[in-house]
Design an enzyme around this catalytic site. Structure first.
Site, PDB file in Angstrom:
ATOM      1  N   LYS A  79      -9.524  12.271 -27.667  1.00 15.91           N
ATOM      2  CA  LYS A  79      -8.095  12.397 -27.362  1.00 15.91           C
ATOM      3  C   LYS A  79      -7.764  13.888 -27.365  1.00 15.91           C
ATOM      4  CE  LYS A  79      -3.601  10.654 -29.037  1.00 15.91           C
ATOM      5  NZ  LYS A  79      -2.924   9.793 -30.038  1.00 15.91           N
ATOM      6  N   SER A  85       0.168   6.282 -28.289  1.00 13.26           N
ATOM      7  CA  SER A  85       0.029   7.480 -27.491  1.00 13.26           C
ATOM      8  C   SER A  85      -1.408   7.732 -27.044  1.00 13.26           C
ATOM      9  CB  SER A  85       0.508   8.680 -28.323  1.00 13.26           C
ATOM     10  OG  SER A  85      -0.327   8.839 -29.465  1.00 13.26           O
ATOM     11  N   SER A 138      -0.694   4.184 -32.630  1.00 10.73           N
ATOM     12  CA  SER A 138      -1.265   4.698 -31.380  1.00 10.73           C
ATOM     13  C   SER A 138      -2.746   4.433 -31.151  1.00 10.73           C
ATOM     14  CB  SER A 138      -0.999   6.190 -31.252  1.00 10.73           C
ATOM     15  OG  SER A 138       0.348   6.385 -30.925  1.00 10.73           O
TER      16      SER A 138
HETATM   17  N1  GLN Z   1       5.012   5.003 -30.984  1.00 11.31           N
HETATM   18  C1  GLN Z   1       5.034   5.739 -32.201  1.00 11.31           C
HETATM   19  C2  GLN Z   1       5.772   7.037 -31.985  1.00 11.31           C
HETATM   20  O1  GLN Z   1       6.140   7.289 -30.898  1.00 11.31           O
HETATM   21  C3  GLN Z   1       3.658   5.970 -32.717  1.00 11.31           C
HETATM   22  C4  GLN Z   1       2.918   7.071 -32.056  1.00 11.31           C
HETATM   23  C5  GLN Z   1       1.594   7.344 -32.685  1.00 11.31           C
HETATM   24  O2  GLN Z   1       1.048   6.536 -33.414  1.00 11.31           O
HETATM   25  N2  GLN Z   1       1.088   8.550 -32.427  1.00 11.31           N
HETATM   26  O3  GLN Z   1       5.962   7.814 -32.869  1.00 11.31           O
END
Ligand code: GLN
Length: 483
Positions: free
Chosen positions: A76, A151, A175
């Site tokens: 990532k 994400s 995410s």
């Molecule tokens: N959807 C959550 C957020 O926007 C989690 C994102 C994540 O786990 N990086 O913060």
């Protein structure tokens, strides 16, 4: 060759059915051919990959072995990679080449993995759809009109499309697990402190945790083995021995106590997802598990607490991107204030700016007690709920997401609609617990995931349950049409 899992690749490399270089060249060609359809990569690192593959082949020829030696993966794009763009999905870091490798990257490289590239992601890991990347939305290989989740949507889409067997990802509020669910993969968020965060660009430091995304639990065990462990460079990493995750896969589930939290099956859950989750419970019962209903009375407050704490930490972490020290700088600043304002205004996208504003507000003198402090108290109550629940059960099971993957653009007008999709995943981050999502079926051709949660450092138990489930189901073996 692109159908092979990490475990199958390890066997193929060991018995010399193919070399890492052959495999790497085949996968790079596949990425160049197919990725334009899904946009899962920000950078493809052909030269690095070929040289790492050749080095792995040479190590094997010299007598070394190891499940990850010569295994192709991707990272990532928030894991720092020395000399390679590490963008975090943001215009702010579009030109940033990290001066060092993240601990996760360094450890996996030492184990002999081959880095095919850096995967697309929501900007600074903020999102549940992978629509907020500076490099454009990622498409779900199961249906190109739909989001892959976020994400870590680039890592998920790439693995689901069989561009590579596995990838690293991070999970601050879901995410790893949510994109795993929406693309029919297995994804594991480890216990907070299990995997080093050093060199992982911070979003919300008390919640962020790196972990593996792959097709099977067996592969997640292999990748986690290469990632986990104490790191003196990360003061929140925990000095606990790392067990042999692959060794735990074949334990029988006879007598395993599984808790179903009644709050995770209430209003808001798509009934078609609920049916598939119940079907997975039936399979686990056939394997000997004992099912109990449990209650987590405070989880209804998880979303408001998370969406105060995560932005608060983000507002602090992202203050370093000021146009002076890192990344993007605006043209012709009038003075220092103008430099800060325009560099940040032009370098960050709208979701990141929204989180910085919410977080700054929640931490401000007049509102700290009302929002930040209260959110921290809720966080403790949620943790206590889990501690009480784990007195009576070994794992907790529920849906990973309340809904199926949505259409790209569908939730853009209402950020809160996307926040609500995290309802079942963010609790594990608030409590610091490990969680796993595994494929459990399809509705209208779109994947559905089941989430398993376990007590601290019981990653092996999660992988064991998922692996046993994957011995009697075939959801994880299905590939999307065209890939
Ligand atoms: N959807 C959550 C957020 O926007 C989690 C994102 C994540 O786990 N990086 O913060």
């Amino acid at each position: 060759m692109h159908q092979l899992t990490l475990a199958e690749i390890a066997r193929g490399l060991a018995d010399k059915s193919f070399s890492s270089e052959e495999l790497t060249r085949a996968l790079l060609a596949r990425i160049h051919q197919l990725d334009p359809q899904i946009n899962s990569f920000i950078s493809v690192t052909d030269d690095l990959a070929i040289s790492q593959a050749q080095a792995a082949d040479a190590r094997r020829a010299a007598g070394e072995s190891g499940a990850l030696l010569g295994a192709p993966i991707a990272h990532k794009d928030l894991f720092c990679t020395q000399g390679i763009r590490t963008s975090c999905g943001s215009k702010m870091l579009d030109s940033f080449k990290a001066p060092y490798d993240a601990t996760v990257v360094a450890r996996l490289a030492e184990a002999g993995t081959v880095t095919l590239g850096k995967t697309n992601m929501d900007e600074f890991a903020m999102g549940s759809a992978n629509e907020s990347s500076h490099y454009g939305a990622v498409k779900n290989p199961w249906s190109l009109e739909h989001v892959p989740g976020g994400s870590s949507g680039g890592s998920a889409a790439a693995v689901a499309a069989r561009l590579l067997p596995a990838a690293t990802a991070t999970d601050t509020g879901g995410s790893i697990r949510q994109p795993a669910a929406l693309t029919s993969l297995t994804g594991l968020k480890p216990t907070y402190g299990r995997v080093s965060r050093w060199g992982m660009i911070a979003y919300a430091s008390s919640l962020d945790q790196g972990g593996p995304l792959a097709r099977t639990a067996e592969d997640c065990a292999l990748l986690l083995q290469g990632m986990a462990g104490f790191d003196p460079k990360d003061s929140t990493s925990i000095d606990e021995p790392v067990p042999d995750y692959s060794a735990s896969l074949n334990t029988s589930l006879q007598g395993l106590r599984i808790g179903l939290p009644k709050e995770y099956f209430g209003a808001g859950l798509d009934p078609r997802i609920a049916d598939l989750v119940h079907a997975s419970v039936k399979e686990l019962e056939k394997l000997g598990a004992v099912i109990k209903e449990i209650s987590l009375p405070n989880v209804q407050h998880a979303i408001p607490a998370y969406y105060v704490i995560a932005p608060a930490e983000a507002s602090s972490n992202l203050s370093r991107f000021d146009g002076v020290r890192f990344g993007y700088r605006c043209e012709n600043p009038k003075d220092l204030t103008d430099l800060y304002k325009r560099s940040r205004g032009e370098g960050f996208g709208s979701e990141v700016q929204r989180r910085i504003m919410v977080g700054t507000y929640a931490l401000s003198a007049g509102y700290y007690d009302a929002y930040y402090l209260k959110a921290q108290k809720i966080r403790r109550l949620i943790k206590n709920d889990f501690m009480a629940a784990f007195e009576g059960v070994d794992v907790i099971l529920g849906p990973t997401t309340p809904n199926l993957a949505w259409k790209i653009g569908e939730k853009n007008a209402d950020p809160v609609a996307a926040y609500l999709e995290d309802v079942y995943t963010i609790t594990a981050n608030l409590a610091g617990l490990p969680g796993l999502s595994m494929p459990a079926g399809f509705v209208d051709g779109l994947p559905v995931g089941v989430q398993l949660l376990a007590p601290y450092f019981q990653e092996g138990r999660l992988l064991n349950v998922a692996h046993q489930y994957q011995q009697v189901t075939d959801w994880h073996t299905r590939a999307p049409n065209g890939f």
